[in-house]
Design a protein around this motif. Structure first.
Motif, PDB file in Angstrom:
ATOM      1  N   ILE A 121     -20.744  17.451 -15.161  1.00 20.09           N
ATOM      2  CA  ILE A 121     -21.282  18.250 -14.065  1.00 20.09           C
ATOM      3  C   ILE A 121     -20.122  18.514 -13.117  1.00 20.09           C
ATOM      4  CG2 ILE A 121     -22.954  18.371 -12.194  1.00 20.09           C
ATOM      5  CD1 ILE A 121     -24.656  16.365 -13.749  1.00 20.09           C
ATOM      6  N   ASP A 122     -19.707  19.791 -13.004  1.00 20.81           N
ATOM      7  CA  ASP A 122     -18.511  20.050 -12.202  1.00 20.81           C
ATOM      8  C   ASP A 122     -18.814  20.770 -10.901  1.00 20.81           C
ATOM      9  OD1 ASP A 122     -19.180  22.420 -13.344  1.00 20.81           O
ATOM     10  OD2 ASP A 122     -17.460  22.476 -14.725  1.00 20.81           O
ATOM     11  N   LYS A 123     -20.125  21.006 -10.637  1.00 21.14           N
ATOM     12  CA  LYS A 123     -20.458  21.565  -9.332  1.00 21.14           C
ATOM     13  C   LYS A 123     -21.810  21.033  -8.872  1.00 21.14           C
ATOM     14  CE  LYS A 123     -22.062  25.971 -11.306  1.00 21.14           C
ATOM     15  NZ  LYS A 123     -21.593  25.879 -12.705  1.00 21.14           N
ATOM     16  N   ALA A 124     -22.126  21.275  -7.601  1.00 22.59           N
ATOM     17  CA  ALA A 124     -23.384  20.780  -7.062  1.00 22.59           C
ATOM     18  C   ALA A 124     -24.535  21.573  -7.649  1.00 22.59           C
ATOM     19  CB  ALA A 124     -23.380  20.880  -5.539  1.00 22.59           C
ATOM     20  N   GLN A 125     -25.115  21.076  -8.727  1.00 24.99           N
ATOM     21  CA  GLN A 125     -26.222  21.787  -9.347  1.00 24.99           C
ATOM     22  C   GLN A 125     -27.362  20.810  -9.652  1.00 24.99           C
ATOM     23  OE1 GLN A 125     -24.349  21.644 -13.867  1.00 24.99           O
ATOM     24  NE2 GLN A 125     -24.588  23.605 -12.869  1.00 24.99           N
ATOM     25  N   ILE A 126     -28.550  21.400  -9.814  1.00 19.16           N
ATOM     26  CA  ILE A 126     -29.704  20.589 -10.193  1.00 19.16           C
ATOM     27  C   ILE A 126     -29.796  20.612 -11.717  1.00 19.16           C
ATOM     28  CG2 ILE A 126     -32.194  20.235  -9.906  1.00 19.16           C
ATOM     29  CD1 ILE A 126     -30.744  20.266  -7.227  1.00 19.16           C
ATOM     30  N   VAL A 127     -29.700  19.452 -12.301  1.00 19.65           N
ATOM     31  CA  VAL A 127     -29.760  19.351 -13.754  1.00 19.65           C
ATOM     32  C   VAL A 127     -31.071  18.670 -14.144  1.00 19.65           C
ATOM     33  CG1 VAL A 127     -28.626  18.466 -15.821  1.00 19.65           C
ATOM     34  CG2 VAL A 127     -27.251  19.121 -13.823  1.00 19.65           C
ATOM     35  N   SER A 128     -31.939  19.428 -14.804  1.00 17.74           N
ATOM     36  CA  SER A 128     -33.193  18.828 -15.270  1.00 17.74           C
ATOM     37  C   SER A 128     -32.990  18.284 -16.661  1.00 17.74           C
ATOM     38  CB  SER A 128     -34.313  19.864 -15.311  1.00 17.74           C
ATOM     39  OG  SER A 128     -34.796  20.093 -14.012  1.00 17.74           O
ATOM     40  N   ILE A 129     -33.431  17.053 -16.874  1.00 20.41           N
ATOM     41  CA  ILE A 129     -33.369  16.501 -18.218  1.00 20.41           C
ATOM     42  C   ILE A 129     -34.765  16.514 -18.816  1.00 20.41           C
ATOM     43  CG2 ILE A 129     -32.760  14.509 -19.628  1.00 20.41           C
ATOM     44  CD1 ILE A 129     -30.570  13.876 -17.773  1.00 20.41           C
ATOM     45  N   PHE A 130     -34.906  17.246 -19.922  1.00 22.68           N
ATOM     46  CA  PHE A 130     -36.170  17.296 -20.647  1.00 22.68           C
ATOM     47  C   PHE A 130     -36.086  16.355 -21.830  1.00 22.68           C
ATOM     48  CE2 PHE A 130     -37.366  21.990 -19.511  1.00 22.68           C
ATOM     49  CZ  PHE A 130     -37.550  21.592 -18.198  1.00 22.68           C
ATOM     50  N   GLY A 131     -37.228  15.870 -22.221  1.00 18.32           N
ATOM     51  CA  GLY A 131     -37.246  15.049 -23.430  1.00 18.32           C
ATOM     52  C   GLY A 131     -38.554  14.314 -23.530  1.00 18.32           C
TER      53      GLY A 131
ATOM     54  N   ALA B  77     -42.387  23.450 -16.739  1.00 18.88           N
ATOM     55  CA  ALA B  77     -42.368  24.602 -15.830  1.00 18.88           C
ATOM     56  C   ALA B  77     -41.674  24.236 -14.520  1.00 18.88           C
ATOM     57  CB  ALA B  77     -43.795  25.071 -15.565  1.00 18.88           C
ATOM     58  N   LEU B  78     -42.027  23.064 -13.995  1.00 18.79           N
ATOM     59  CA  LEU B  78     -41.461  22.622 -12.734  1.00 18.79           C
ATOM     60  C   LEU B  78     -39.955  22.379 -12.876  1.00 18.79           C
ATOM     61  CD1 LEU B  78     -42.798  22.017  -9.997  1.00 18.79           C
ATOM     62  CD2 LEU B  78     -42.869  19.615 -10.646  1.00 18.79           C
ATOM     63  N   GLY B  79     -39.590  21.751 -13.969  1.00 15.02           N
ATOM     64  CA  GLY B  79     -38.180  21.458 -14.219  1.00 15.02           C
ATOM     65  C   GLY B  79     -37.362  22.730 -14.313  1.00 15.02           C
ATOM     66  N   GLN B  80     -37.935  23.735 -14.994  1.00 17.26           N
ATOM     67  CA  GLN B  80     -37.230  25.016 -15.137  1.00 17.26           C
ATOM     68  C   GLN B  80     -37.072  25.727 -13.806  1.00 17.26           C
ATOM     69  OE1 GLN B  80     -39.648  26.738 -18.357  1.00 17.26           O
ATOM     70  NE2 GLN B  80     -37.736  27.762 -18.916  1.00 17.26           N
ATOM     71  N   GLN B  81     -38.156  25.666 -13.020  1.00 18.17           N
ATOM     72  CA  GLN B  81     -38.202  26.415 -11.769  1.00 18.17           C
ATOM     73  C   GLN B  81     -37.090  26.005 -10.810  1.00 18.17           C
ATOM     74  OE1 GLN B  81     -42.062  26.225 -10.046  1.00 18.17           O
ATOM     75  NE2 GLN B  81     -41.482  27.328  -8.180  1.00 18.17           N
ATOM     76  N   TYR B  82     -36.828  24.703 -10.724  1.00 16.38           N
ATOM     77  CA  TYR B  82     -35.885  24.241  -9.705  1.00 16.38           C
ATOM     78  C   TYR B  82     -34.503  23.918 -10.249  1.00 16.38           C
ATOM     79  CZ  TYR B  82     -39.924  24.123  -6.725  1.00 16.38           C
ATOM     80  OH  TYR B  82     -41.020  24.489  -6.006  1.00 16.38           O
ATOM     81  N   ALA B  83     -34.341  23.981 -11.570  1.00 12.13           N
ATOM     82  CA  ALA B  83     -33.060  23.558 -12.133  1.00 12.13           C
ATOM     83  C   ALA B  83     -32.068  24.709 -12.238  1.00 12.13           C
ATOM     84  CB  ALA B  83     -33.287  22.943 -13.506  1.00 12.13           C
ATOM     85  N   ASP B  84     -30.781  24.367 -12.148  1.00  6.77           N
ATOM     86  CA  ASP B  84     -29.719  25.324 -12.443  1.00  6.77           C
ATOM     87  C   ASP B  84     -29.300  25.172 -13.894  1.00  6.77           C
ATOM     88  OD1 ASP B  84     -29.409  26.096  -9.652  1.00  6.77           O
ATOM     89  OD2 ASP B  84     -28.627  24.070  -9.388  1.00  6.77           O
ATOM     90  N   ARG B  85     -29.720  24.018 -14.450  1.00  5.09           N
ATOM     91  CA  ARG B  85     -29.259  23.712 -15.798  1.00  5.09           C
ATOM     92  C   ARG B  85     -30.255  22.755 -16.435  1.00  5.09           C
ATOM     93  NH1 ARG B  85     -23.608  20.472 -16.394  1.00  5.09           N
ATOM     94  NH2 ARG B  85     -23.728  19.894 -18.602  1.00  5.09           N
ATOM     95  N   ILE B  86     -30.467  22.935 -17.730  1.00  8.48           N
ATOM     96  CA  ILE B  86     -31.404  22.069 -18.454  1.00  8.48           C
ATOM     97  C   ILE B  86     -30.646  21.323 -19.537  1.00  8.48           C
ATOM     98  CG2 ILE B  86     -33.513  22.003 -19.858  1.00  8.48           C
ATOM     99  CD1 ILE B  86     -34.169  23.249 -17.221  1.00  8.48           C
ATOM    100  N   ILE B  87     -30.916  20.035 -19.615  1.00 11.13           N
ATOM    101  CA  ILE B  87     -30.381  19.272 -20.736  1.00 11.13           C
ATOM    102  C   ILE B  87     -31.559  18.717 -21.515  1.00 11.13           C
ATOM    103  CG2 ILE B  87     -29.177  17.125 -21.350  1.00 11.13           C
ATOM    104  CD1 ILE B  87     -27.200  17.752 -19.107  1.00 11.13           C
ATOM    105  N   GLY B  88     -31.532  18.914 -22.816  1.00 11.63           N
ATOM    106  CA  GLY B  88     -32.610  18.388 -23.662  1.00 11.63           C
ATOM    107  C   GLY B  88     -32.137  17.123 -24.351  1.00 11.63           C
ATOM    108  N   LEU B  89     -32.932  16.076 -24.210  1.00 10.67           N
ATOM    109  CA  LEU B  89     -32.558  14.786 -24.784  1.00 10.67           C
ATOM    110  C   LEU B  89     -33.629  14.380 -25.788  1.00 10.67           C
ATOM    111  CD1 LEU B  89     -30.186  12.821 -24.096  1.00 10.67           C
ATOM    112  CD2 LEU B  89     -31.786  11.579 -22.653  1.00 10.67           C
TER     113      LEU B  89
ATOM    114  N   ALA C 251     -30.370  18.488  -1.910  1.00 15.22           N
ATOM    115  CA  ALA C 251     -29.161  18.348  -2.731  1.00 15.22           C
ATOM    116  C   ALA C 251     -28.208  19.510  -2.448  1.00 15.22           C
ATOM    117  CB  ALA C 251     -29.531  18.295  -4.207  1.00 15.22           C
ATOM    118  N   LYS C 252     -28.766  20.721  -2.333  1.00 15.75           N
ATOM    119  CA  LYS C 252     -27.936  21.904  -2.027  1.00 15.75           C
ATOM    120  C   LYS C 252     -27.308  21.762  -0.647  1.00 15.75           C
ATOM    121  CE  LYS C 252     -28.546  24.667  -5.601  1.00 15.75           C
ATOM    122  NZ  LYS C 252     -29.881  24.869  -6.199  1.00 15.75           N
ATOM    123  N   GLU C 253     -28.148  21.355   0.337  1.00 18.35           N
ATOM    124  CA  GLU C 253     -27.654  21.178   1.706  1.00 18.35           C
ATOM    125  C   GLU C 253     -26.482  20.216   1.774  1.00 18.35           C
ATOM    126  OE1 GLU C 253     -30.390  19.889   4.865  1.00 18.35           O
ATOM    127  OE2 GLU C 253     -31.744  21.457   4.127  1.00 18.35           O
ATOM    128  N   LYS C 254     -26.624  19.108   1.062  1.00 22.15           N
ATOM    129  CA  LYS C 254     -25.583  18.075   1.097  1.00 22.15           C
ATOM    130  C   LYS C 254     -24.444  18.397   0.142  1.00 22.15           C
ATOM    131  CE  LYS C 254     -28.295  15.649   3.757  1.00 22.15           C
ATOM    132  NZ  LYS C 254     -28.045  15.509   5.202  1.00 22.15           N
TER     133      LYS C 254
END
Lengths: 265, 259
Positions: free
Chosen positions: B25-35, B207-219, B192-195
């Motif tokens: 993760i090289d920038k301030a992003q929201i990463v949702s982990i699905f699995g 759906a919720l994970g997709q809505q707020y994430a910048d990136r999705i990781i599937g595990l 997280a964005k603010e900080k």
């Protein structure tokens, strides 16, 4: 035409009922053997009701003026109970922590803590009293030591069991903040076991009030000393007054502990 | 900024929870982990701050390697990672303020913690953050008197007051109603964005994970099987992550957002 199918139901199978009957038979044999091996002198047993009536007659009326001797001894009794409960609380706390599976530093330490708990609990307070009367001489100090020794294991056991039952998630959350072991205990464990610590302490104080009124029988201070001396001198009216006072104090102790516990938890 | 290299966790039972996961993760992003349940999401997040001890692999936070740290050094590293939990994990019998300030336990001494003598600047910040998440005036309430949504807000504040460099979030919405779940996710994403810090969020609700994430990781079964933006998540992706199912109604339509 279909035949009526009966649903036969029996609570126990033939083997199960056989087992149950044999257990009942063994208990019956034990009862017969025990009554025969214990030396019972039947004339004494038959005479007991007569003796009881006689004793009650000699006890009545209770000697109310004896109250002036009872009050100081009773205050000592209550103080013995309070002090031994406080000492036991302080001493039992580290033992509880070392004895709990999830907070002990090492299985060997846990084993040592367990030995302390079992020793404390397996010896009766009157026996502890006899031992400490030898150490400290007769009086309140021996009584305090005896009740502390007995309460210690009781409290350590209950508190360590409640440590083993804590919600681990709360501990995990505090560890995640970067707190070290001591602070994890302070925030993650202690708040969860606080109700048990307070409840156990009050409950033990209640028990100790009752116990401290008998330990005087072996010379370890309190109202029991007055009780034995009155009995030895056949002052039965004083004895009945003491018994009434003990009854009142124990009742009051129970009331206080119930009220405080309700408030705290 | 943050990097996980070849993380492996094998439990003493022989269960292979993680089989060599690598994430950068090289920038301030929201990463949702699905699995699916048991895929290793929770283990993954706990291996980062070492609540679970990884079997092998490396974790770097701002250049510092974490898996090799011991004692005091590990505690210092944990201070830089805020964690938000599935069951909130608040100290139920303590007040909201004590729960929030427990986030600063890594910075105060034992006696200070025992007598609740936290520096005034921490207290000020605690009040500010509580107001920010909508819990103004709740500081003396006991945690067990709060609703689920309120508890999770306290959990968020406890993590943020650490001044973390990363947020580790484990199923933050699983016990909450749909509306509260959205509010909580929004709050985590906004803060997280603010900080300016990244957040790794384990989440069951696709759906919720997709809505707020910048990136999705599937595990799946301890391995990363997908890594990409939410718009790339298709029915095939979900089949790959969770297994065969009719996903057509689960996928959030990207076009809707662009209207």
């Amino acid at each position: 035409m279909t035949a009526v199918q009966e649903n036969i139901w029996k609570r126990f199978s033939r083997k199960e009922s056989l087992e149950r009957y044999s257990i009942e038979f063994i208990v019956l044999l034990l009862f017969i053997w025990a009554t025969r091996s214990v030396d019972i002198y039947w004339p004494f047993v038959a005479d007991a009701p007569h003796q009881a009536v006689d004793l009650v007659k000699r006890m009545l009326p209770p000697n109310v003026s004896f109250i002036k001797d009872i009050v100081p001894a009773m205050i000592e009794t209550i103080n013995i109970a309070t002090l031994s409960t406080i000492f036991a609380l302080i001493l039992s706390f580290p033992i509880a922590v070392l004895n709990a599976r999830n907070t002990t530093p090492h299985p060997v330490v846990q084993a040592i803590a367990r030995v302390i708990v079992v020793t404390s609990r397996s010896v009766n307070e009157l026996v502890w009293g006899l031992i400490f009367v030898v150490f400290f001489g007769p009086g309140a100090v021996a009584g305090i030591a005896a009740l502390t020794m007995r309460s210690l294991g009781f409290m350590a056991k209950l508190v360590s069991e409640s440590i083993e039952e804590i919600d681990h998630g709360q501990v995990e959350a505090i560890r995640a903040t970067g707190a070290n072991g001591g602070k994890v205990f302070l925030f993650g464990v202690l708040p969860q076991i606080m109700p048990t610590i307070m409840g156990t302490t009050i409950f033990r104080w209640d028990i100790n009030i009752r116990q401290s009124s008998v330990i005087g029988l072996v010379g370890a201070g309190g109202i029991g000393i007055l009780l034995t001396s009155s009995m030895n001198l056949f002052k039965w009216q004083n004895v009945s007054m003491i018994l009434i006072s003990i009854f009142v104090v124990v009742l009051a102790g129970e009331y206080v502990s119930a009220t405080v516990r309700k408030k705290l938890i | 900024m943050f990097s996980v290299k070849n993380l492996v966790k094998t439990y003493p039972t022989g269960q292979h929870a993680l089989k060599g996961c690598s994430v950068d993760i090289d920038k301030a992003q929201i990463v949702s982990i699905f699995g699916p349940s048991g895929a290793g999401k929770s283990t993954f997040i706990r291996c980062i701050n070492r609540l679970v001890e990884p079997t092998s692999g490396e974790v770097y936070l701002d250049g510092m390697e974490i898996t090799g740290l011991k004692g005091r050094e590990l505690h210092k590293a944990r201070r830089q990672m805020g964690m938000i939990f599935q069951e909130y994990n608040l100290i139920e019998r303590l007040t909201v303020m004590e729960n929030v300030l427990s986030g600063r336990l890594g910075y105060v001494g034992f006696l200070q913690a025992m007598f609740r003598r936290f520096p005034q600047e921490y207290v000020n910040e605690a009040f500010d953050l509580l107001e920010r998440v909508g819990l103004k005036g709740y500081h003396n309430q006991r945690a067990d008197a709060l609703s689920g949504g309120q508890r999770q807000r306290v959990g968020i504040v406890r993590a943020l007051i650490q001044h973390p460099k990363i947020l580790l979030v484990d199923e933050p919405t699983s016990g909450l109603d749909p509306k509260t779940a959205m509010i909580i996710m929004q709050l985590i994403a906004d803060l997280a964005k603010e900080k300016g810090i990244p957040a790794i969020v384990n989440i069951h609700d696709v759906a919720l994970g997709q809505q707020y994430a910048d990136r999705i990781i599937g595990l799946t079964e301890g391995e990363v099987v997908f890594d990409g933006p939410p718009s790339k998540v298709t029915a095939e992706t979900l089949t790959q992550i969770y297994g065969e199912e009719d996903w057509s109604k689960t996928i959030r339509k990207v076009e809707d957002e662009e209207d």
